[in-house]
Scaffold this motif. Structure first.
Motif, PDB file in Angstrom:
ATOM      1  N   GLU A 101      20.912  36.780  16.847  1.00 42.74           N
ATOM      2  CA  GLU A 101      19.593  36.350  17.324  1.00 42.74           C
ATOM      3  C   GLU A 101      18.914  37.486  18.067  1.00 42.74           C
ATOM      4  N   SER A 102      17.636  37.666  17.762  1.00 41.39           N
ATOM      5  CA  SER A 102      16.807  38.563  18.558  1.00 41.39           C
ATOM      6  C   SER A 102      15.922  37.686  19.439  1.00 41.39           C
ATOM      7  N   VAL A 103      15.097  38.323  20.282  1.00 44.81           N
ATOM      8  CA  VAL A 103      14.203  37.544  21.126  1.00 44.81           C
ATOM      9  C   VAL A 103      13.370  36.591  20.263  1.00 44.81           C
ATOM     10  N   LYS A 104      12.945  37.094  19.112  1.00 39.97           N
ATOM     11  CA  LYS A 104      11.996  36.319  18.313  1.00 39.97           C
ATOM     12  C   LYS A 104      12.623  35.364  17.296  1.00 39.97           C
ATOM     13  N   ALA A 105      13.793  35.720  16.731  1.00 39.49           N
ATOM     14  CA  ALA A 105      14.249  34.931  15.584  1.00 39.49           C
ATOM     15  C   ALA A 105      15.762  34.965  15.437  1.00 39.49           C
ATOM     16  N   VAL A 106      16.253  34.082  14.605  1.00 36.76           N
ATOM     17  CA  VAL A 106      17.682  34.030  14.305  1.00 36.76           C
ATOM     18  C   VAL A 106      17.889  34.426  12.846  1.00 36.76           C
ATOM     19  N   SER A 107      18.977  35.169  12.577  1.00 36.39           N
ATOM     20  CA  SER A 107      19.305  35.538  11.204  1.00 36.39           C
ATOM     21  C   SER A 107      20.758  35.173  10.933  1.00 36.39           C
ATOM     22  N   GLU A 128      17.485  47.821  13.297  1.00 36.31           N
ATOM     23  CA  GLU A 128      16.215  48.397  13.717  1.00 36.31           C
ATOM     24  C   GLU A 128      15.090  47.361  13.537  1.00 36.31           C
ATOM     25  N   ALA A 129      15.168  46.618  12.429  1.00 35.89           N
ATOM     26  CA  ALA A 129      14.136  45.609  12.167  1.00 35.89           C
ATOM     27  C   ALA A 129      14.257  44.432  13.145  1.00 35.89           C
ATOM     28  N   LEU A 130      15.481  44.084  13.510  1.00 34.71           N
ATOM     29  CA  LEU A 130      15.676  42.931  14.411  1.00 34.71           C
ATOM     30  C   LEU A 130      15.229  43.273  15.838  1.00 34.71           C
ATOM     31  N   THR A 131      15.660  44.396  16.353  1.00 34.81           N
ATOM     32  CA  THR A 131      15.471  44.812  17.761  1.00 34.81           C
ATOM     33  C   THR A 131      15.729  43.671  18.749  1.00 34.81           C
ATOM     34  N   ASP A 132      15.865  44.018  20.000  1.00 29.58           N
ATOM     35  CA  ASP A 132      15.987  43.034  21.069  1.00 29.58           C
ATOM     36  C   ASP A 132      17.022  41.954  20.773  1.00 29.58           C
ATOM     37  N   LEU A 133      18.237  42.357  20.407  1.00 31.15           N
ATOM     38  CA  LEU A 133      19.288  41.368  20.149  1.00 31.15           C
ATOM     39  C   LEU A 133      19.665  40.669  21.451  1.00 31.15           C
ATOM     40  N   VAL A 134      19.835  39.372  21.363  1.00 39.12           N
ATOM     41  CA  VAL A 134      20.169  38.625  22.575  1.00 39.12           C
ATOM     42  C   VAL A 134      21.449  37.807  22.432  1.00 39.12           C
TER      43      VAL A 134
END
Lengths: 135, 388
Positions: free
Chosen positions: A64-70, A37-43
């Protein structure tokens, strides 16, 4: 298993431990609904090959989401015996069913020591609430 | 209301964002919505219909008085003195060595009383720096020089700013504004009256500008009426498919449109020519800070140049990834994401000019792993009917 029955790493991976026919302990690992839920927009998701040995706390993949990698961290030590490679092309499975279709890897546990460091559902819920409050 | 010290500033729409479940982040000292639903949904809505974004965090600096035109001409890299009413120009502010302090829009307007003024819109992250830079170049003896007075006001907190972007933005805004938007050209703006009762027929500036690669408008209006106007835009936008859009999609939209972002593609060590912004530098006119340095730089070959990069696989590069051609390091990325429109990883960065040819095969070091990529033309996305 339901979320209440799972164990959790502080870094938001969930773990279900079962014993197979040979008596070996197998950990199924995924990502918690809270983290998704916190990541959203997984790519993109990067998963390891079966056969790789991991130690507890070692990164075994990345999401990876649109904004960041974890990084994804292994909650246990052992050998990766199965990988849910279907996710690579169907990332929605991860968000739709994080504790079912969204499992990532199965690990044959070689050392159970790290299991005792994992959080139960109540402790993990508490951690998530604290993270929300920090935002 | 100003937030307590050390706390991020709040725009007039902060309460709305929080009440509507926005994920808030601290951005350049402001608490801003990064997304309301999902970045990809808001991105696609903006491309297909429209998005409404709170951009009140951007700095708004106002210049009036008989000396304003010359003062700005001696501050900005772009010509200002010849601007006609309603004209807007993209410009840079450079330091004495030609490094980019900020990229700005300067507009020339009349207020409701017919008094002319210039409005310079600066990046939120640079507002304090630019205000200090202006004060340094506008000592009281200049600001108060008889017959050439310059009145400078930072109106950031008094005004709000909303971006309405997308193919249907004009359908949403036209009924609400007493100016003919259809005939308004790109990079033009004007004082206009908001017709909806919620706006109490107050005035503001409407301009055909934006940061998304879509047709669209930006509104600058009084902070007090901003929440009411926002409500009207959200309500009337809904049946058109126009949705509130956070900073998250603002970033993916501008990246697809190949637009540089200060702090990523631009910084004080970047000069305008390598950034592809030579068009914004008028070196033959007024003597602005950095003009002589830029004349010298313009004579030298480029050391690097801004390019687009498309990764062949699916693993995106972010900023600060090294770019290689064979064994040779040729540059670095400055922004990167997965393009919601192209469904492929895209990035911008700087490379040595000899490798800047579209199609050139390179690879990017993404967290220790080689990702094959190639140089592409910018922008990655061009809307239909857009003039080149």
């Amino acid at each position: 298993m339901t979320p209440e029955e799972l164990l959790y790493r502080k870094t938001h991976e969930w773990v279900a431990v079962e014993t197979d026919a040979t008596g070996a302990k197998i950990a199924t690992v995924g990502i918690s609904a809270f983290a998704l839920e916190a990541l959203t927009d997984l790519v993109y998701i990067d998963l390891p090959e079966a056969g790789r040995k991991v130690s507890a706390g070692e990164p075994f993949g990345e999401v990876e989401s649109v904004k960041a990698v974890s990084d994804l961290y292994s909650p246990v030590a052992g050998e990766i015996i199965e990988v849910n490679s279907a996710l690579t092309d169907q990332l929605e499975g991860l968000s739709e069913d994080p504790y079912g279709k969204g499992w990532l890897v199965k690990i044959r546990i070689s050392d159970e020591a790290a299991l005792s460091e994992l959080l139960d559902y109540a402790a993990y819920q508490k951690q998530c609430q604290e993270e929300m409050a920090d935002d | 209301m100003d937030a307590p010290e050390n706390k991020p500033c709040r725009t007039p729409l902060y309460g709305w964002h929080v009440a509507h479940g926005a994920k808030m982040i601290d951005f350049a000292g402001w608490s801003m919505p990064v997304q309301y639903t999902s970045i990809i949904q808001e991105h696609e809505a903006t491309r297909n219909s429209g998005g409404i974004a709170d951009i009140s965090h951007m700095g708004r600096l106002r210049f009036e008085g008989p000396g304003a035109a010359v003062f700005l001409a001696e501050l900005l890299t772009r010509r200002v003195a010849d601007m006609t009413l309603g004209q807007i120009r993209y410009s840079l502010v450079t330091n004495d060595s030609g490094g980019i302090l900020d990229d700005v829009l300067v507009g020339y307007y009349h207020n409701a009383q017919g008094q002319p003024y210039y409005l310079v819109v600066v990046n939120a992250c640079n507002r304090v720096k630019i205000v200090n830079w202006i004060r340094q170049h506008l000592p009281p003896e200049r600001a108060e020089a008889p017959g050439e007075e310059v009145l400078f006001t930072d109106v950031t907190r008094l005004w709000a700013m909303l971006a309405v972007q997308g193919p249907r933005a004009i359908d949403l805004l036209q009924p609400l504004i007493d100016a003919d938007l259809q005939s308004m050209k790109y990079y033009r703006g004007r004082q206009a009256r908001l017709l909806h009762p919620a706006a109490s027929r107050q005035g503001g500036i409407v301009s055909r500008t934006g940061y998304t690669g879509e047709d669209g408008f930006e509104l600058a209006l009084g902070a007090q009426i901003a929440p009411a106007v926002w409500d009207v835009l959200v309500e009337m936008g809904r049946p058109l498919g126009i949705v509130p859009a956070g900073l998250g999609c603002r970033d993916t939209l501008r990246l697809e449109a190949g637009m540089p972002l200060y702090g990523h593609e631009l910084c004080e060590k970047t000069h305008p020519f390598e950034a592809g912004l030579g068009f914004a530098c008028h070196l033959a006119g007024y003597d602005f800070p950095g003009r002589d340095a830029l004349r010298e730089i313009a004579r030298q070959p480029l050391r690097r140049t801004r390019v687009g990069l498309q990764i062949d696989g699916r693993r995106p590069a972010r900023e600060h990834c090294d770019v290689y051609h064979g064994d040779q390091k040729i540059g670095m990325t400055t922004s990167g994401t997965v393009s919601p429109t192209l469904k492929k990883p895209i990035a911008m960065g700087y490379v040595s000019p000899e490798f800047a040819v579209p199609g050139t095969e390179v690879w990017i070091d993404v967290r220790g792993r080689k990702e094959p990529a190639h140089i592409t033309e910018l922008p990655f996305y061009r809307r239909k009917n857009e003039k080149k």
